[in-house]
Design an enzyme around this catalytic site. Structure first.
Site, PDB file in Angstrom:
ATOM      1  N   SER A 133       4.097  -4.195 -13.140  1.00  0.00           N
ATOM      2  CA  SER A 133       5.310  -3.410 -12.889  1.00  0.00           C
ATOM      3  C   SER A 133       6.475  -3.959 -13.710  1.00  0.00           C
ATOM      4  O   SER A 133       6.573  -5.175 -13.902  1.00  0.00           O
ATOM      5  CB  SER A 133       5.673  -3.483 -11.407  1.00  0.00           C
ATOM      6  N   TYR A 146       8.080  -8.232  -4.144  1.00  0.00           N
ATOM      7  CA  TYR A 146       7.142  -7.464  -4.974  1.00  0.00           C
ATOM      8  C   TYR A 146       7.230  -7.929  -6.436  1.00  0.00           C
ATOM      9  O   TYR A 146       6.215  -8.211  -7.071  1.00  0.00           O
ATOM     10  CB  TYR A 146       7.496  -5.984  -4.856  1.00  0.00           C
TER      11      TYR A 146
END
Length: 301
Positions: A133, A146
């Protein structure tokens, strides 16, 4: 191919199956809607396997199954796609356990699966494609748990890429933009997470930041996810290219707005990047203890 209950994993499993590949697709729930959907839409070649990446026994069982069924051929490709996040909050407000859960799935689970499959991948001089990501490259507001796990994952895969070169294994990273996948776009899910977070916060922290602060960042996140892209084909095509191209890219950036974001990240001062991320993603209001009206109230008291 891990994480096929929904989103990129499910779409990629369907796509690769339609191209005639033998696909081993892992799901969290063999009886869930995602697994049913794959059973109905794919050929009998597709094998569904139950796997929770936080459970070593699940990973070992899957490794055993794949070894048994690919021993003669080797394994051409591994797609690390399973990802997890259930917290939208500042790092200080995110419980330590949330950092651990993200690391367990996004980092340790993928590491264990990759290490377990490497002998098969080496014998086929195969491919490893991993969905990471942009939050692992840049400090997105309220995504520390995250983002930190994805940063670790990206670095790990970069290390594998250089170390596995002599074996002929090619390793690619996919850094997608904002897509509608799984629970990421379900306001009800995020509402429950927000309530649980508020209930778990120490009173001193709740005082300092304010309940309305947590409400606001969650509201902004839900708003942001409303404009997430529904068509997952750009990501599926990047994963497929990573598996099949003669010379796959080291990094793929499917999604809109990533070019400008990475340009700012690489070439402009940090404060410009931070302003851009806040304007683009979540721009938290001031924590309660720093607001002027709060100071006035304290003075009056």
């Amino acid at each position: 191919l891990s994480g096929c209950d929904s989103g990129f994993g499910q779409a990629t499993a369907r796509h690769l199956d339609a191209m005639g590949f033998r696909v081993f697709a892992s799901v969290l729930d063999l009886h869930g809607p995602g697994a049913q959907e794959l059973r109905q839409s794919c050929s009998p070649r597709l094998t569904l396997l139950q796997m929770d990446l936080t459970k070593t026994e699940d990973i070992q069982r899957v490794l055993q199954h794949i070894q048994t069924h690919t021993n003669s051929t080797g394994l051409w490709g591994l797609v690390n796609n399973a990802g997890f996040n259930d917290t939208i909050a500042d790092a200080e407000l995110s419980p330590l356990g949330k950092f651990r859960s993200c690391m367990e799935v996004n980092f340790f689970g993928s590491l264990e699966l990759t290490k377990g499959l490497l002998p098969l991948l080496r014998s086929a001089s195969g491919r490893i494609v991993t969905v990471s990501s942009p939050a692992g490259d840049m400090p997105f507001p309220c995504l520390a748990a995250y983002g930190a796990s994805k940063a670790a994952l990206s670095l790990l895969m970069d290390t594998f890429r250089s170390e596995l070169q002599p074996w002929g294994i090619k390793v690619s990273l996919i850094l997608p933009g904002y897509y509608k996948t799984g629970t990421t776009c379900d306001p009800a899910f995020w509402n429950v997470q927000k309530q649980q977070l508020l209930a778990s916060l120490p009173s001193e922290l709740l005082q300092a930041y304010g309940e309305d602060y947590v409400e606001e960042i969650n509201q902004q996140f839900v708003q942001f996810m409303k404009v997430a892209v529904e068509d997952l084909s750009a990501v599926v095509n990047s994963i497929t290219d990573g598996l099949l191209a003669a010379n796959p890219a080291v990094r793929y950036y499917p999604g809109q707005g990533l070019g400008i974001m990475y340009f700012i990240h690489r070439y402009l001062p940090y404060f410009v990047r931070d302003l851009f991320l806040k304007g683009f993603f979540i721009n938290p209001k001031l924590p309660r203890a720093l607001r002027r009206e709060h100071h006035n109230d304290v003075k009056k008291a």
